[in-house]
Design a protein around this motif. Structure first.
Motif, PDB file in Angstrom:
ATOM      1  N   LEU A 195       3.652   3.887  -8.655  1.00 39.84           N
ATOM      2  CA  LEU A 195       4.843   3.816  -7.802  1.00 39.84           C
ATOM      3  C   LEU A 195       6.134   4.011  -8.600  1.00 39.84           C
ATOM      4  O   LEU A 195       7.217   4.036  -8.042  1.00 39.84           O
ATOM      5  CB  LEU A 195       4.895   2.465  -7.085  1.00 39.84           C
ATOM      6  CG  LEU A 195       3.781   2.209  -6.064  1.00 39.84           C
ATOM      7  CD1 LEU A 195       3.777   0.751  -5.643  1.00 39.84           C
ATOM      8  CD2 LEU A 195       3.934   3.095  -4.844  1.00 39.84           C
TER       9      LEU A 195
ATOM     10  N   PHE B 164       1.954  -3.326   4.699  1.00 37.90           N
ATOM     11  CA  PHE B 164       0.706  -3.421   5.469  1.00 37.90           C
ATOM     12  C   PHE B 164       0.871  -3.096   6.955  1.00 37.90           C
ATOM     13  O   PHE B 164       0.000  -2.473   7.551  1.00 37.90           O
ATOM     14  CB  PHE B 164       0.074  -4.799   5.268  1.00 37.90           C
ATOM     15  CG  PHE B 164      -0.203  -5.100   3.818  1.00 37.90           C
ATOM     16  CD1 PHE B 164      -1.064  -4.285   3.079  1.00 37.90           C
ATOM     17  CD2 PHE B 164       0.414  -6.150   3.172  1.00 37.90           C
ATOM     18  CE1 PHE B 164      -1.302  -4.531   1.732  1.00 37.90           C
ATOM     19  CE2 PHE B 164       0.179  -6.402   1.827  1.00 37.90           C
ATOM     20  CZ  PHE B 164      -0.684  -5.586   1.110  1.00 37.90           C
TER      21      PHE B 164
ATOM     22  N   ASN C 133      -1.730   0.744 -10.010  1.00 38.80           N
ATOM     23  CA  ASN C 133      -1.021   0.866  -8.746  1.00 38.80           C
ATOM     24  C   ASN C 133       0.493   0.788  -8.965  1.00 38.80           C
ATOM     25  O   ASN C 133       1.263   1.616  -8.462  1.00 38.80           O
ATOM     26  CB  ASN C 133      -1.516  -0.277  -7.846  1.00 38.80           C
ATOM     27  CG  ASN C 133      -0.935  -0.248  -6.469  1.00 38.80           C
ATOM     28  OD1 ASN C 133      -0.375   0.745  -6.057  1.00 38.80           O
ATOM     29  ND2 ASN C 133      -1.057  -1.333  -5.747  1.00 38.80           N
TER      30      ASN C 133
ATOM     31  N   LYS D 277      -0.590   0.490  -1.225  1.00 40.24           N
ATOM     32  CA  LYS D 277      -0.170   0.330  -2.627  1.00 40.24           C
ATOM     33  C   LYS D 277       1.167  -0.391  -2.721  1.00 40.24           C
ATOM     34  O   LYS D 277       1.417  -1.131  -3.655  1.00 40.24           O
ATOM     35  CB  LYS D 277      -0.007   1.710  -3.278  1.00 40.24           C
ATOM     36  CG  LYS D 277      -1.291   2.315  -3.774  1.00 40.24           C
ATOM     37  CD  LYS D 277      -0.972   3.606  -4.481  1.00 40.24           C
ATOM     38  CE  LYS D 277      -2.191   4.199  -5.134  1.00 40.24           C
ATOM     39  NZ  LYS D 277      -1.837   5.327  -6.008  1.00 40.24           N
ATOM     40  N   ALA D 278       2.053  -0.088  -1.762  1.00 44.36           N
ATOM     41  CA  ALA D 278       3.400  -0.669  -1.812  1.00 44.36           C
ATOM     42  C   ALA D 278       3.513  -1.933  -0.962  1.00 44.36           C
ATOM     43  O   ALA D 278       4.632  -2.362  -0.655  1.00 44.36           O
ATOM     44  CB  ALA D 278       4.410   0.377  -1.356  1.00 44.36           C
ATOM     45  N   SER D 279       2.377  -2.496  -0.570  1.00 41.95           N
ATOM     46  CA  SER D 279       2.339  -3.719   0.258  1.00 41.95           C
ATOM     47  C   SER D 279       3.048  -3.554   1.606  1.00 41.95           C
ATOM     48  O   SER D 279       3.599  -4.509   2.138  1.00 41.95           O
ATOM     49  CB  SER D 279       2.958  -4.917  -0.487  1.00 41.95           C
ATOM     50  OG  SER D 279       2.239  -5.169  -1.654  1.00 41.95           O
TER      51      SER D 279
ATOM     52  N   MET E   2       9.501  -5.313   6.392  1.00 42.86           N
ATOM     53  CA  MET E   2       9.704  -5.501   4.951  1.00 42.86           C
ATOM     54  C   MET E   2      10.483  -6.789   4.671  1.00 42.86           C
ATOM     55  O   MET E   2      10.860  -7.053   3.529  1.00 42.86           O
ATOM     56  CB  MET E   2      10.429  -4.294   4.332  1.00 42.86           C
ATOM     57  CG  MET E   2       9.624  -3.012   4.355  1.00 42.86           C
ATOM     58  SD  MET E   2       7.949  -3.240   3.736  1.00 42.86           S
ATOM     59  CE  MET E   2       8.241  -3.536   2.000  1.00 42.86           C
TER      60      MET E   2
ATOM     61  N   LYS F  35       3.169  -6.951  -5.512  1.00 42.08           N
ATOM     62  CA  LYS F  35       1.878  -7.642  -5.558  1.00 42.08           C
ATOM     63  C   LYS F  35       1.946  -8.804  -6.554  1.00 42.08           C
ATOM     64  O   LYS F  35       2.816  -8.845  -7.424  1.00 42.08           O
ATOM     65  CB  LYS F  35       0.773  -6.678  -5.981  1.00 42.08           C
ATOM     66  CG  LYS F  35       0.705  -5.426  -5.117  1.00 42.08           C
ATOM     67  CD  LYS F  35      -0.506  -5.419  -4.244  1.00 42.08           C
ATOM     68  CE  LYS F  35      -0.656  -4.149  -3.561  1.00 42.08           C
ATOM     69  NZ  LYS F  35      -0.984  -3.645  -2.479  1.00 42.08           N
TER      70      LYS F  35
ATOM     71  N   LYS G  82      13.443  -7.394   2.198  1.00 48.53           N
ATOM     72  CA  LYS G  82      13.368  -7.549   0.742  1.00 48.53           C
ATOM     73  C   LYS G  82      14.326  -6.555   0.095  1.00 48.53           C
ATOM     74  O   LYS G  82      14.364  -5.391   0.482  1.00 48.53           O
ATOM     75  CB  LYS G  82      11.949  -7.255   0.262  1.00 48.53           C
ATOM     76  CG  LYS G  82      11.068  -8.467   0.324  1.00 48.53           C
ATOM     77  CD  LYS G  82       9.702  -8.130  -0.209  1.00 48.53           C
ATOM     78  CE  LYS G  82       8.811  -9.333  -0.094  1.00 48.53           C
ATOM     79  NZ  LYS G  82       7.454  -9.054  -0.503  1.00 48.53           N
ATOM     80  N   HIS G  83      15.028  -7.007  -0.928  1.00 47.29           N
ATOM     81  CA  HIS G  83      15.979  -6.171  -1.681  1.00 47.29           C
ATOM     82  C   HIS G  83      16.944  -5.456  -0.745  1.00 47.29           C
ATOM     83  O   HIS G  83      17.277  -4.299  -0.940  1.00 47.29           O
ATOM     84  CB  HIS G  83      15.246  -5.114  -2.524  1.00 47.29           C
ATOM     85  CG  HIS G  83      14.079  -5.646  -3.254  1.00 47.29           C
ATOM     86  ND1 HIS G  83      14.210  -6.632  -4.173  1.00 47.29           N
ATOM     87  CD2 HIS G  83      12.769  -5.353  -3.176  1.00 47.29           C
ATOM     88  CE1 HIS G  83      13.019  -6.928  -4.663  1.00 47.29           C
ATOM     89  NE2 HIS G  83      12.122  -6.163  -4.065  1.00 47.29           N
TER      90      HIS G  83
END
Lengths: 181, 406
Positions: free
Chosen positions: A101, B299, A97, B295-297, B232, A80, B235-236
């Protein structure tokens, strides 16, 4: 001659770069528009904006760090980004948040999340606890505020057993002395 | 001794040490030799796993749902070959609160299934394909083989290092060996070997067939993994050389080949996907997992889970609120309007669901729609007088009321 000069420069550099420095007596500290009284007999780390400890960084520390607003994925776990339009409440929720995690913060529990006025700026205050993987209970108070292009976090973090209560007053005095311009 | 005579001796001595320290990788699968007895190093490996599982149990990351647990245990028990059952070895299933689509198997028979897998797989057959894959790792004792392989490699590279150090004066570049060693070692540490993964895919496929599920579902579940990877945006992403699993593309190819071999069974009407029982047992975790996804994006994954939930429970206020959350958090073009639309739909379905009022109020507050914001905040506090964020909402309300009186 050149060799001697480089050696002298290296020595000078090493002497000036001692990572820890003892704050013998309470003294004023200034950085990026923040001003506060540092507690006496605490060790100050020369590196980030401010990092202080009395008995060891894992046992208790007071620190200030910052995140750049609009920096993409500033919070690496939740991916985010803090934006300028965010309210203190929204910033505090993003911070929680991100913590939720973190696999190194087990059994995270939030004791308080409330709006505060800190150094004349509106921000938030979080009080939370978690267990480390080694079952050490950690308690923390974290103040957050928006200033210029950054989100600043002022944190007191300590082992819940013995250390948190022991230095709680030192942190409170530090917060009371804090001025933000 | 001159140099030409010295070189073979320098190589030979460490090599003897290396060979004597090598452990066999020839390990039989559980159930193939009657009673199962752990070997000494395996015993240590299991003990280490138990210690880690104790930490896991205290972590708060375990999703505790007795009905779901017993459903998963019954599936695993159904998949276990009779020979393995006879040895008395048990497999325990733990559901982990983690939105990523994954499952993993500890060497001691504890299987961890992520809520993300349960929320994204579409039916029992797809889940069984993954459970079968993990079970094959366990039954074939892949971890032990991998552990020994790693130990042998460490011994090999220590030996190599000894040789290269001895030869450094001659070759002038012993460090070349070390960097090569590090590369291979890291690749092998990271999970199972690709051969073992292929073996597990085949094993999982066999279990799917034996238990009368549609074989093509094994391909579909990997396609879901692939879609998630795309979502995703890599990413990474771990470089291919370091990945333990073959690429999803390669896995799909292997499984499609297997499906082709069993072509005749595709139209077998007695085969099942097990969708109804799967939905019944996983419906409760869909919104929880979607909240973790948000929370972890993640979506897209969150949206897939909420859409699945709405198919099973249409007209659910919490689900529409969750959709509002997805758009509000994603915050791309037009997302704010979509968030408002879904929060409103949630309120239409249940006017007493507090959080839709609060979040709608926040959007109005930030867009300076003062009256609307005030109405929503007041409704929220009326529904939850002791809300955790009462102090924040009170500040907003005070400010809005002050604006009214000006």
């Amino acid at each position: 001659m050149k060799k001697k000069l480089s050696l002298a420069l290296c020595l000078l550099l090493l002497c000036g770069c001692a990572p820890w420095q003892l704050v013998k007596n309470p003294r004023q500290w200034k950085h990026s528009g923040f001003e506060a009284t540092l507690p006496g007999e605490w060790m100050k780390f020369n590196g980030p904006m401010l990092f202080l400890t009395k008995d060891g960084e894992l046992l208790q520390n007071i620190n200030i760090y910052k995140y750049k607003i609009d920096k993409k994925d500033a919070l690496p776990l939740s991916k985010k980004t803090f934006t300028d339009a965010m309210l203190p409440q929204e910033i505090s929720e993003l911070v929680l948040n991100e913590m939720s995690l973190d696999e190194n913060k087990l059994k995270l529990s939030v004791i308080e999340n409330s709006p505060v006025d800190i150094g004349g700026k509106s921000g938030f205050k979080l009080v939370y606890m978690y267990n480390t993987k080694d079952s050490l209970k950690i308690k923390s108070i974290l103040y957050g505020l928006k200033k210029d292009k950054f989100i600043y976090m002022i944190q007191y973090l300590a082992a819940d057993q013995y250390y948190f209560d022991k230095d709680f007053k030192v942190f409170n005095d530090f917060i009371d002395s804090l001025k933000i311009t | 001794m001159n140099f030409s005579a010295k070189i073979p001796a320098l190589i030979l001595i460490p090599l003897v040490f290396f060979l004597s320290s090598c452990e066999t990788l020839n390990v039989s699968a559980i159930g193939t030799q009657g009673q199962f007895a752990k070997e000494a190093d395996e015993e240590r490996l299991w003990k280490r796993c138990m210690e880690e599982q104790e930490v896991l149990a205290r972590s708060g990351f375990i999703y505790d749902n007795p009905s779901l647990n017993s459903y998963l245990s019954s599936l695993v028990s159904k998949l276990m070959p009779e020979d393995v059952k006879k040895t008395g070895v048990n497999v325990k299933v733990l559901v982990i609160k983690d939105p990523t689509i994954n499952a993993l198997m500890y060497p001691n028979g504890v299987m961890c299934v992520h809520t993300g897998l349960l929320a994204n797989a579409e039916n029992e057959a797809q889940l069984v394909s993954v459970l079968g894959h993990e079970l094959t790792h366990f039954i074939n004792r892949h971890s032990l083989k991998q552990f020994r392989n790693l130990k042998n490699k460490s011994a090999f590279f220590s030996t190599l290092s000894m040789i290269s150090t001895s030869l450094s004066g001659l070759t002038g570049s012993p460090q070349d060996y070390s960097s090569l060693g590090l590369y291979n070692l890291i690749s092998s540490v990271n999970g199972y070997s690709r051969t073992q993964e292929k073996e597990a895919d085949t094993g999982g496929f066999d279990m799917l067939l034996r238990n009368n599920y549609y074989p093509s579902e094994s391909v579909k579940v990997i396609e879901i993994f692939q879609q998630d990877e795309k979502d995703m945006k890599n990413k990474h992403r771990v470089p291919y050389a370091f990945q333990s699993h073959p690429s999803n593309k390669a896995r799909i190819k292997t499984l499609k080949k297997l499906c082709k071999l069993h072509d005749s069974e595709f139209n077998d009407k007695s085969r099942i996907t097990g969708e109804d029982s799967y939905n019944k047992h996983t419906v409760d975790l869909l919104l929880n997992n979607a909240a973790m996804d948000i929370k972890a994006s993640r979506f897209n994954s969150a949206k897939r889970a909420v859409d699945r939930y709405l198919q099973l429970c249409p007209q659910d206020a919490k689900a529409y609120y969750c959709l509002g959350e997805i758009f509000c958090n994603r915050n791309e073009k037009d997302d704010q309007a979509k968030a408002i639309e879904h929060y409103k739909k949630s309120i239409d379905l249940d006017n007493d669901f507090p959080f839709a009022h609060r979040d709608l109020g926040l959007i109005y507050y930030k867009t300076k729609l003062s009256n609307e914001a005030k109405t929503e905040f007041e409704k929220y506090l009326a529904l939850v007088p002791n809300a955790e964020d009462k102090k924040y909402i009170t500040i907003y309300l005070d400010e809005l009321r002050r604006g009214e009186t000006k």
